[in-house]
Design a protein around this motif. Structure first.
Motif, PDB file in Angstrom:
ATOM      1  N   TRP A 249       0.628  -1.078   0.037  1.00 40.01           N
ATOM      2  CA  TRP A 249       0.039  -0.063  -0.106  1.00 40.01           C
ATOM      3  C   TRP A 249       0.836   1.369  -0.076  1.00 40.01           C
ATOM      4  CZ3 TRP A 249      -5.064  -0.114  -1.057  1.00 40.01           C
ATOM      5  CH2 TRP A 249      -5.847  -1.572  -0.654  1.00 40.01           C
ATOM      6  N   ASP A 250       0.472   2.148  -0.756  1.00 40.71           N
ATOM      7  CA  ASP A 250       1.291   3.399  -0.773  1.00 40.71           C
ATOM      8  C   ASP A 250       1.211   4.299   0.566  1.00 40.71           C
ATOM      9  OD1 ASP A 250       1.674   3.337  -3.456  1.00 40.71           O
ATOM     10  OD2 ASP A 250      -0.390   4.279  -3.934  1.00 40.71           O
ATOM     11  N   ALA A 251       2.273   4.856   0.993  1.00 39.69           N
ATOM     12  CA  ALA A 251       2.334   5.888   2.005  1.00 39.69           C
ATOM     13  C   ALA A 251       1.168   6.971   2.082  1.00 39.69           C
ATOM     14  CB  ALA A 251       3.714   6.502   2.087  1.00 39.69           C
ATOM     15  N   PRO A 252       0.632   7.232   2.793  1.00 38.21           N
ATOM     16  CA  PRO A 252      -0.414   8.376   2.877  1.00 38.21           C
ATOM     17  C   PRO A 252      -0.092   9.335   1.931  1.00 38.21           C
ATOM     18  CG  PRO A 252      -0.335   7.573   4.985  1.00 38.21           C
ATOM     19  CD  PRO A 252       0.843   6.772   4.257  1.00 38.21           C
ATOM     20  N   GLN A 253       0.927   9.960   1.992  1.00 38.64           N
ATOM     21  CA  GLN A 253       1.399  11.236   1.270  1.00 38.64           C
ATOM     22  C   GLN A 253       1.375  10.996  -0.223  1.00 38.64           C
ATOM     23  OE1 GLN A 253       1.811  14.478   2.482  1.00 38.64           O
ATOM     24  NE2 GLN A 253       1.543  14.635   0.084  1.00 38.64           N
ATOM     25  N   THR A 255      -0.839   8.893  -1.581  1.00 42.13           N
ATOM     26  CA  THR A 255      -2.190   8.835  -2.074  1.00 42.13           C
ATOM     27  C   THR A 255      -2.648  10.333  -2.056  1.00 42.13           C
ATOM     28  OG1 THR A 255      -2.528   6.600  -0.971  1.00 42.13           O
ATOM     29  CG2 THR A 255      -4.651   8.243  -1.255  1.00 42.13           C
ATOM     30  N   GLU A 256      -2.250  11.221  -0.962  1.00 43.33           N
ATOM     31  CA  GLU A 256      -2.573  12.532  -1.199  1.00 43.33           C
ATOM     32  C   GLU A 256      -2.274  13.372  -2.583  1.00 43.33           C
ATOM     33  OE1 GLU A 256      -4.419  14.727   0.702  1.00 43.33           O
ATOM     34  OE2 GLU A 256      -5.128  12.657   1.799  1.00 43.33           O
ATOM     35  N   ASP A 257      -0.919  12.931  -2.794  1.00 48.55           N
ATOM     36  CA  ASP A 257      -0.489  13.620  -4.211  1.00 48.55           C
ATOM     37  C   ASP A 257      -1.311  13.079  -5.381  1.00 48.55           C
ATOM     38  OD1 ASP A 257       1.530  14.678  -2.664  1.00 48.55           O
ATOM     39  OD2 ASP A 257       3.317  13.195  -3.218  1.00 48.55           O
ATOM     40  N   LEU A 258      -1.791  11.866  -5.351  1.00 48.92           N
ATOM     41  CA  LEU A 258      -2.778  11.658  -6.305  1.00 48.92           C
ATOM     42  C   LEU A 258      -4.105  12.223  -6.599  1.00 48.92           C
ATOM     43  CD1 LEU A 258      -2.147   7.583  -6.014  1.00 48.92           C
ATOM     44  CD2 LEU A 258      -1.475   9.200  -8.163  1.00 48.92           C
ATOM     45  N   LEU A 259      -4.431  12.483  -5.317  1.00 51.59           N
ATOM     46  CA  LEU A 259      -5.670  13.139  -5.133  1.00 51.59           C
ATOM     47  C   LEU A 259      -5.693  14.577  -5.541  1.00 51.59           C
ATOM     48  CD1 LEU A 259      -7.109  11.773  -1.585  1.00 51.59           C
ATOM     49  CD2 LEU A 259      -8.050  11.104  -4.099  1.00 51.59           C
ATOM     50  N   ALA A 260      -4.467  14.999  -5.469  1.00 49.26           N
ATOM     51  CA  ALA A 260      -4.094  16.592  -5.716  1.00 49.26           C
ATOM     52  C   ALA A 260      -4.011  16.729  -7.255  1.00 49.26           C
ATOM     53  CB  ALA A 260      -3.026  16.974  -4.895  1.00 49.26           C
ATOM     54  N   GLN A 320      -0.943   0.707 -13.690  1.00 49.86           N
ATOM     55  CA  GLN A 320      -2.426   0.929 -13.142  1.00 49.86           C
ATOM     56  C   GLN A 320      -2.205   0.844 -11.667  1.00 49.86           C
ATOM     57  OE1 GLN A 320      -6.968  -0.096 -14.625  1.00 49.86           O
ATOM     58  NE2 GLN A 320      -5.493  -1.151 -15.504  1.00 49.86           N
ATOM     59  N   ARG A 321      -3.194   1.673 -10.859  1.00 51.44           N
ATOM     60  CA  ARG A 321      -3.239   1.618  -9.652  1.00 51.44           C
ATOM     61  C   ARG A 321      -4.720   1.399  -8.971  1.00 51.44           C
ATOM     62  NH1 ARG A 321       1.890   3.955  -8.287  1.00 51.44           N
ATOM     63  NH2 ARG A 321       1.463   3.804  -6.120  1.00 51.44           N
ATOM     64  N   LEU A 322      -4.825   0.897  -7.889  1.00 56.87           N
ATOM     65  CA  LEU A 322      -6.217   0.971  -7.368  1.00 56.87           C
ATOM     66  C   LEU A 322      -6.351   2.170  -6.168  1.00 56.87           C
ATOM     67  CD1 LEU A 322      -6.353  -2.860  -5.789  1.00 56.87           C
ATOM     68  CD2 LEU A 322      -6.789  -1.978  -8.091  1.00 56.87           C
ATOM     69  N   LEU A 323      -7.442   2.480  -6.054  1.00 54.48           N
ATOM     70  CA  LEU A 323      -7.901   3.435  -4.908  1.00 54.48           C
ATOM     71  C   LEU A 323      -9.274   2.740  -4.257  1.00 54.48           C
ATOM     72  CD1 LEU A 323      -6.917   6.533  -4.618  1.00 54.48           C
ATOM     73  CD2 LEU A 323      -9.012   7.362  -5.460  1.00 54.48           C
ATOM     74  N   LYS A 329     -11.600   7.225   4.693  1.00 56.49           N
ATOM     75  CA  LYS A 329     -10.341   6.496   4.588  1.00 56.49           C
ATOM     76  C   LYS A 329     -10.178   6.221   3.055  1.00 56.49           C
ATOM     77  CE  LYS A 329      -7.590   2.635   6.340  1.00 56.49           C
ATOM     78  NZ  LYS A 329      -7.710   1.538   7.293  1.00 56.49           N
ATOM     79  N   ILE A 330      -9.106   6.732   2.497  1.00 55.85           N
ATOM     80  CA  ILE A 330      -8.511   6.581   1.112  1.00 55.85           C
ATOM     81  C   ILE A 330      -7.319   5.990   1.120  1.00 55.85           C
ATOM     82  CG2 ILE A 330      -8.135   7.457  -1.256  1.00 55.85           C
ATOM     83  CD1 ILE A 330     -10.218   9.713  -0.342  1.00 55.85           C
ATOM     84  N   ARG A 331      -7.186   5.009   0.363  1.00 59.25           N
ATOM     85  CA  ARG A 331      -5.980   3.892   0.268  1.00 59.25           C
ATOM     86  C   ARG A 331      -5.762   3.835  -1.241  1.00 59.25           C
ATOM     87  NH1 ARG A 331      -4.891  -1.126   3.833  1.00 59.25           N
ATOM     88  NH2 ARG A 331      -6.872  -1.788   2.898  1.00 59.25           N
ATOM     89  N   SER A 332      -4.302   3.638  -1.727  1.00 62.40           N
ATOM     90  CA  SER A 332      -3.729   3.351  -2.940  1.00 62.40           C
ATOM     91  C   SER A 332      -2.789   2.422  -3.066  1.00 62.40           C
ATOM     92  CB  SER A 332      -3.498   4.905  -3.787  1.00 62.40           C
ATOM     93  OG  SER A 332      -2.575   5.468  -3.107  1.00 62.40           O
ATOM     94  N   ARG A 333      -2.780   1.768  -4.130  1.00 61.18           N
ATOM     95  CA  ARG A 333      -1.474   0.944  -4.261  1.00 61.18           C
ATOM     96  C   ARG A 333      -1.474   0.503  -5.893  1.00 61.18           C
ATOM     97  NH1 ARG A 333      -3.030  -4.373  -5.084  1.00 61.18           N
ATOM     98  NH2 ARG A 333      -5.058  -4.986  -4.168  1.00 61.18           N
ATOM     99  N   LEU A 334      -0.383   0.015  -6.276  1.00 58.91           N
ATOM    100  CA  LEU A 334      -0.349  -0.629  -7.701  1.00 58.91           C
ATOM    101  C   LEU A 334      -1.303  -1.846  -7.549  1.00 58.91           C
ATOM    102  CD1 LEU A 334       3.449  -0.485  -8.334  1.00 58.91           C
ATOM    103  CD2 LEU A 334       1.815   0.791  -9.513  1.00 58.91           C
ATOM    104  N   ILE A 335      -1.759  -2.147  -8.872  1.00 59.88           N
ATOM    105  CA  ILE A 335      -2.381  -3.423  -8.857  1.00 59.88           C
ATOM    106  C   ILE A 335      -1.178  -4.413  -8.760  1.00 59.88           C
ATOM    107  CG2 ILE A 335      -2.244  -3.132 -11.577  1.00 59.88           C
ATOM    108  CD1 ILE A 335      -4.797  -4.279 -11.900  1.00 59.88           C
TER     109      ILE A 335
END
Length: 395
Positions: A249-253, A255-260, A320-323, A329-335
């Motif tokens: 799983w990605d670090a929280p930052q 995920t925040e960068d992706l949302l931004a 491709q990544r998952l969100l 609570k929002i998490r992201s990672r690579l597929i």
């Protein structure tokens, strides 16, 4: 029922129809064909893909090497089918438009040289299937598609094309063109041909490509009567791994960068999924877009239970990544590697490379297994069963 009976008879008599698999990759066409068909020969130039092919299917049929350097003498017997999923890079939107003159997609002509050599020896396959991206229809203003059509016509084949989006079989948006050609002395049951295209397997691009062919080629054209699938497709959320071992799983930052990086439209999709409640799984790609005259990177997400088209990764932005959204609570990672395999219709028994990038490249460069299976069941098997009956009666 009759078609099934003849296939059973052929199996019992050890006379399965046979095939050559070119540009074989990890053997995804074989994964669909193997139950009813017998592989005589498979080829790919990639050592990494060859390793996966051999690990899953054995080395007895596989020949690694450049198809343009293959001599027809290495092809054993007389195959009923030649399958060719040749490289798409020069035909895709991401390519430079070189088409069939390109270094990568141009290897199609190495394949075709082998088909011509087989014909000169009286070993022309009864069926040829050519698979590629939809860009093949418009490459060089349709001239590349016409060159393939002319090659098939001159080799005495009737042919037609289908656009099949894998989304009808697996939770992945992946439209591909399948050109199916049948040698003119092979009987085609009338039930397999229509006077007009099946809407599900056609498009404006295909009909334009057909219209661009001359009258002579039109006379050899077949609108294949492929039925719609009658199975229920899985959702993307059904195939994700709870605890993948190939990605973290990605670090929280991150995920925040992706949302931004999201446009207002994509950010609204995330907010809507938050309001929906429960766990919502989306897929995300980073893409370069024009904004106020500048090229900027955007994160684009979808929550429709369908993954975007897998690609061969040429850098971090193409993976491709998952969100995963659960209210706030929002998490992201690579597929994960296994998830990419599931998106291609491969079973979990399929052995993937241990290296993540190699696994992603292998699956992203393949053909979707149940799509091949649908073509096999409703076109390839009936054609070969009809040919088997004809030959049996003549004997």
């Amino acid at each position: 029922m009759v078609e099934i009976l003849f296939m059973v008879i052929r199996k019992m008599s050890h006379s399965k129809p046979s095939y050559y698999e070119f540009f074989a990759g990890g053997g995804m066409a074989r994964a669909a064909l193997s139950e009813d068909w017998r592989c005589l020969f498979a080829n790919d130039i990639s050592e990494k893909k060859a390793k996966s092919y051999v690990e899953n299917w054995g080395e007895q049929d596989f020949h690694i090497g450049d198809i343009e350097k293959l001599d027809v003498s290495v092809l054993p017997g007389k195959a009923d089918l030649a399958w060719a999923s040749f490289p798409c890079q020069d035909l895709s939107l991401a390519g430079a438009g070189a088409g069939l003159k390109g270094k990568r997609s141009g290897v199609f002509w190495g394949f075709w040289k082998l088909m011509e050599s087989l014909a000169s020896e009286g070993r022309a396959p009864s069926i040829i299937v050519i698979e590629n991206v939809v860009g093949i229809l418009s490459s060089h203003k349709g001239q590349d598609f016409q060159r393939i059509a002319e090659a098939l016509f001159e080799a005495d084949y009737s042919f037609g094309a289908l656009i099949i989006d894998a989304v009808h079989f697996v939770p992945q948006s992946r439209p591909r063109v399948f050109i199916i050609a049948v040698r003119n002395d092979v009987h085609i049951p009338s039930s397999l041909v229509r006077k007009s295209p099946v809407e599900l397997w056609s498009s404006a691009a295909l009909e334009r490509a057909y219209s661009g062919l001359n009258t002579e080629l039109h006379q050899s054209w077949k609108w294949w009567n492929l039925p719609e699938p009658n199975t229920v497709r899985e959702n993307f959320s059904d195939i994700i791994e709870v605890s993948p071992n190939t990605v973290a799983w990605d670090a929280p930052q991150v995920t925040e960068d992706l949302l931004a990086m999201m446009s207002p439209i994509n950010r609204a999709k995330v907010k809507k999924s938050q309001k929906a409640g429960g766990v919502q799984v989306g897929t995300l790609y980073r893409r370069t877009r024009m904004h106020e005259g500048e090229r900027i990177q955007r994160a684009e997400v979808r929550f429709d239970e369908v993954a975007g088209c897998l690609r061969t990764p040429a850098g971090g932005s193409s993976r491709q990544r998952l969100l995963v959204v659960n209210r706030d609570k929002i998490r992201s990672r690579l597929i994960s590697a296994r998830e990419t395999a599931r998106l291609m219709g491969l079973s979990d028994a399929y052995v993937l490379p241990e290296n993540y990038n190699e696994a992603y490249h292998l699956t992203g460069d393949g053909v979707v297994v149940p799509v091949v299976g649908h073509i096999k069941q409703h076109l390839l098997n009936p054609i070969m069963n009809a040919e088997y009956r004809r030959i049996s009666k003549a004997a």
